[in-house]
Design an enzyme around this catalytic site. Structure first.
Site, PDB file in Angstrom:
ATOM      1  N   CYS A  95       0.794  -1.239   0.116  1.00  0.00           N
ATOM      2  CA  CYS A  95      -0.032  -0.054   0.001  1.00  0.00           C
ATOM      3  C   CYS A  95       0.765   1.195   0.069  1.00  0.00           C
ATOM      4  O   CYS A  95       0.277   2.493  -0.208  1.00  0.00           O
ATOM      5  CB  CYS A  95      -0.924   0.137   1.185  1.00  0.00           C
ATOM      6  SG  CYS A  95      -2.046  -1.406   1.419  1.00  0.00           S
ATOM      7  N   ASN A 105     -10.365   0.136   0.735  1.00  0.00           N
ATOM      8  CA  ASN A 105      -8.700   0.135   0.745  1.00  0.00           C
ATOM      9  C   ASN A 105      -8.472  -0.210  -0.656  1.00  0.00           C
ATOM     10  O   ASN A 105      -8.562  -1.445  -1.118  1.00  0.00           O
ATOM     11  CB  ASN A 105      -8.218  -0.597   1.873  1.00  0.00           C
ATOM     12  CG  ASN A 105      -6.648  -0.649   1.838  1.00  0.00           C
ATOM     13  OD1 ASN A 105      -6.200   0.041   0.968  1.00  0.00           O
ATOM     14  ND2 ASN A 105      -6.188  -1.150   2.874  1.00  0.00           N
ATOM     15  N   HIS A 131      -2.896   7.054   2.690  1.00  0.00           N
ATOM     16  CA  HIS A 131      -3.526   5.847   2.184  1.00  0.00           C
ATOM     17  C   HIS A 131      -4.697   5.726   3.078  1.00  0.00           C
ATOM     18  O   HIS A 131      -5.047   5.785   4.251  1.00  0.00           O
ATOM     19  CB  HIS A 131      -2.094   5.098   2.613  1.00  0.00           C
ATOM     20  CG  HIS A 131      -2.773   3.549   2.318  1.00  0.00           C
ATOM     21  ND1 HIS A 131      -3.604   2.977   1.294  1.00  0.00           N
ATOM     22  CD2 HIS A 131      -2.786   2.326   3.167  1.00  0.00           C
ATOM     23  CE1 HIS A 131      -4.001   1.810   1.148  1.00  0.00           C
ATOM     24  NE2 HIS A 131      -3.621   1.406   2.447  1.00  0.00           N
TER      25      HIS A 131
HETATM   26  N1  ACO Z   1     -18.413  -7.616  10.487  1.00  0.00           N
HETATM   27  C1  ACO Z   1     -18.991  -8.282  11.715  1.00  0.00           C
HETATM   28  N2  ACO Z   1     -18.106  -8.186  12.808  1.00  0.00           N
HETATM   29  C2  ACO Z   1     -16.832  -8.557  12.367  1.00  0.00           C
HETATM   30  C3  ACO Z   1     -16.352  -8.138  11.153  1.00  0.00           C
HETATM   31  C4  ACO Z   1     -17.181  -7.949  10.205  1.00  0.00           C
HETATM   32  N3  ACO Z   1     -16.914  -7.420   8.976  1.00  0.00           N
HETATM   33  N4  ACO Z   1     -14.986  -8.533  11.348  1.00  0.00           N
HETATM   34  C5  ACO Z   1     -14.635  -8.868  12.354  1.00  0.00           C
HETATM   35  N5  ACO Z   1     -15.643  -8.768  13.007  1.00  0.00           N
HETATM   36  C6  ACO Z   1     -15.655  -9.231  14.497  1.00  0.00           C
HETATM   37  C7  ACO Z   1     -14.787 -10.143  15.224  1.00  0.00           C
HETATM   38  O1  ACO Z   1     -15.114 -11.440  14.723  1.00  0.00           O
HETATM   39  C8  ACO Z   1     -14.973 -10.097  16.478  1.00  0.00           C
HETATM   40  O2  ACO Z   1     -15.915 -10.561  17.013  1.00  0.00           O
HETATM   41  P1  ACO Z   1     -15.548 -11.328  18.711  1.00  0.00           P
HETATM   42  O3  ACO Z   1     -15.525 -10.233  19.463  1.00  0.00           O
HETATM   43  O4  ACO Z   1     -16.967 -12.088  18.732  1.00  0.00           O
HETATM   44  O5  ACO Z   1     -14.538 -12.201  18.473  1.00  0.00           O
HETATM   45  C9  ACO Z   1     -15.076  -8.321  16.580  1.00  0.00           C
HETATM   46  O6  ACO Z   1     -15.843  -8.159  15.290  1.00  0.00           O
HETATM   47  C10 ACO Z   1     -13.920  -7.430  16.926  1.00  0.00           C
HETATM   48  O7  ACO Z   1     -12.708  -7.793  15.899  1.00  0.00           O
HETATM   49  P2  ACO Z   1     -11.410  -6.949  15.732  1.00  0.00           P
HETATM   50  O8  ACO Z   1     -10.477  -7.804  15.043  1.00  0.00           O
HETATM   51  O9  ACO Z   1     -10.891  -6.936  17.425  1.00  0.00           O
HETATM   52  O10 ACO Z   1     -12.114  -5.966  15.427  1.00  0.00           O
HETATM   53  P3  ACO Z   1     -11.051  -4.169  15.291  1.00  0.00           P
HETATM   54  O11 ACO Z   1     -11.918  -3.195  16.171  1.00  0.00           O
HETATM   55  O12 ACO Z   1      -9.784  -4.524  15.563  1.00  0.00           O
HETATM   56  O13 ACO Z   1     -11.245  -4.157  13.947  1.00  0.00           O
HETATM   57  C11 ACO Z   1     -10.105  -3.864  11.759  1.00  0.00           C
HETATM   58  C12 ACO Z   1     -10.615  -4.812  12.696  1.00  0.00           C
HETATM   59  C13 ACO Z   1     -11.058  -3.075  11.194  1.00  0.00           C
HETATM   60  C14 ACO Z   1      -9.360  -5.047  10.621  1.00  0.00           C
HETATM   61  C15 ACO Z   1      -8.892  -3.323  12.366  1.00  0.00           C
HETATM   62  O14 ACO Z   1      -8.030  -3.955  13.024  1.00  0.00           O
HETATM   63  C16 ACO Z   1      -7.987  -2.519  11.333  1.00  0.00           C
HETATM   64  O15 ACO Z   1      -8.578  -1.684  10.712  1.00  0.00           O
HETATM   65  N6  ACO Z   1      -6.554  -2.848  11.159  1.00  0.00           N
HETATM   66  C17 ACO Z   1      -5.836  -2.499   9.875  1.00  0.00           C
HETATM   67  C18 ACO Z   1      -6.020  -3.106   8.990  1.00  0.00           C
HETATM   68  C19 ACO Z   1      -5.383  -2.407   7.774  1.00  0.00           C
HETATM   69  O16 ACO Z   1      -5.539  -1.326   7.571  1.00  0.00           O
HETATM   70  N7  ACO Z   1      -5.258  -3.044   6.578  1.00  0.00           N
HETATM   71  C20 ACO Z   1      -4.662  -2.314   5.596  1.00  0.00           C
HETATM   72  C21 ACO Z   1      -3.305  -2.883   5.405  1.00  0.00           C
HETATM   73  S1  ACO Z   1      -2.411  -2.186   3.790  1.00  0.00           S
HETATM   74  C22 ACO Z   1      -1.697  -3.154   3.003  1.00  0.00           C
HETATM   75  O17 ACO Z   1      -0.646  -3.196   2.543  1.00  0.00           O
HETATM   76  C23 ACO Z   1      -2.615  -4.404   2.475  1.00  0.00           C
END
Ligand code: ACO
Length: 324
Positions: free
Chosen positions: A113, A281, A251
């Site tokens: 990214c 993204n 980004h």
């Molecule tokens: N819909 C509903 N529930 C969901 C979803 C979804 N799409 N995804 C996860 N959950 C649930 C999980 O199962 C979990 O449930 P549980 O508590 O019963 O176990 C709960 O939501 C919380 O999950 P977390 O993973 O703790 O959620 P978090 O608030 O951390 O958000 C996220 C997850 C959005 C992925 C966050 O961690 C994030 O944005 N991380 C950075 C990701 C990023 O920027 N990636 C791009 C990288 S760039 C590249 O080079 C590709």
């Protein structure tokens, strides 16, 4: 003498997939996706269309808008993590043929990214060294092909698209002022696409993992710290302060990450240009798509100072300061 982005272009495939659409086949909801990421929609590439097709469309867009002939391009750089082929030919070579850039060198740049940010500094140095007079820099991604569409924690985050800029040597005071490029290979296991490389050749045994793997929490924490570090370092090395930047063009990974950066750095959130709601993204394409959108909306005027900042798999991170 300076370096000037003389035009912008973009292309997203026509198929639009909303959060509601995803919720019909996945245990998720529009409310969860919006509140955790800021994403509302994404565009998905239809079968038969490849990363190079999106890239070529964005290139044709910038060439048409600037009245430039493809034959006048010296170098094509495609920043991508989702190239048509694993290894070679490069997506840039396929674009070169598709647009008829008969005098251009072509190569891909792999920084996930952060690819467009790395690409801007790379392009600027080709221009400064006078080995190229006109560089076409494209960020193009088809993440929809490397996602596990049953994994709600990753598939809701990404979308497909391409953005392009044409960059030239200029006599005016437009310039690429500073860049900071960084990496943290020790975080490589937090975000990877494991199949098709020498680590686990796709043709032999079962790939390590066919789709993207992401440790969301680790990437989130890394992203906030990395972006603040880059913004501070760019300010320090340029002697500019936050009020000098018309926009920060980040980004577009997650609106929550940008809100956390805003809160921790004290930079008002409206200084960060955001369009993640519309595209999700799009990895290396997200910053050039944003620049093109800003350009088309008339938000950018000659002399404006912009700061780009981003992070991605590798782990990579970095930023540029651009005088438009
Ligand atoms: N819909 C509903 N529930 C969901 C979803 C979804 N799409 N995804 C996860 N959950 C649930 C999980 O199962 C979990 O449930 P549980 O508590 O019963 O176990 C709960 O939501 C919380 O999950 P977390 O993973 O703790 O959620 P978090 O608030 O951390 O958000 C996220 C997850 C959005 C992925 C966050 O961690 C994030 O944005 N991380 C950075 C990701 C990023 O920027 N990636 C791009 C990288 S760039 C590249 O080079 C590709």
């Amino acid at each position: 003498m300076g370096i000037r982005i003389i035009g912008t272009g973009a292309y997203v495939p026509p198929k639009n997939v909303s959060n509601y659409d995803l919720s019909l086949t996945l245990d998720t909801s529009d409310e969860w996706i919006r509140s955790h990421t800021g994403v509302g929609n994404r565009y998905i590439t239809e079968d038969g269309m490849q990363c190079s097709d999106l890239a070529a469309e964005s290139a044709r867009n910038v060439l048409a808008k600037t009245g430039t002939s493809a034959k006048d391009i010296d170098l094509i750089i495609v920043a991508t993590a989702t190239s048509d082929y694993s290894g070679f030919p490069s997506t840039a070579c396929l674009v070169q043929e598709k647009i008829g850039a008969s005098s251009a060198g072509a190569f891909d740049l792999s920084a996930a990214c952060t690819g467009f940010i790395y690409g801007l500094e790379t392009a600027a140095n080709f221009l400064r060294s006078k080995s190229s007079n006109r560089v076409l820099l494209i960020g193009s991604e088809v993440f929809s092909r490397i996602l596990d569409w049953t994994d709600r924690s990753t598939c809701v985050l990404f979308g497909d698209g391409a953005g392009a800029v044409l960059i030239e040597i200029t006599e005016d005071d437009s310039d690429m002022l500073f860049s900071v490029l960084r990496s943290k290979g020790e975080g490589s296991s937090y975000l990877y696409h494991g199949s098709g490389g020498t680590y686990r050749p796709a043709a032999n045994e079962k790939p390590l993992r066919e789709n993207i793997y992401m440790n969301g929490r680790e990437v989130y924490n890394f992203a906030v710290n990395a972006c603040i570090e880059i913004i501070n370092e760019l300010k320090k090395s340029s002697g500019l302060s936050q009020k000098d930047f018309k926009y920060i063009v980040p980004h577009q990974a997650n609106a929550k990450i940008l809100q956390a950066i805003s809160k921790r750095s004290g930079i008002p959130v409206d200084v960060f240009y955001m369009n993640i709601e519309h595209y999700a993204n799009t990895s290396a394409a997200s910053i050039p798509i944003a620049l093109n959108e800003m350009n088309e909306k008339g938000l950018l005027e000659r002399g404006d100072i912009l700061l780009t900042v981003g992070f991605g798999g590798g782990l990579t991170y970095g930023g540029n300061i651009i005088r438009w």
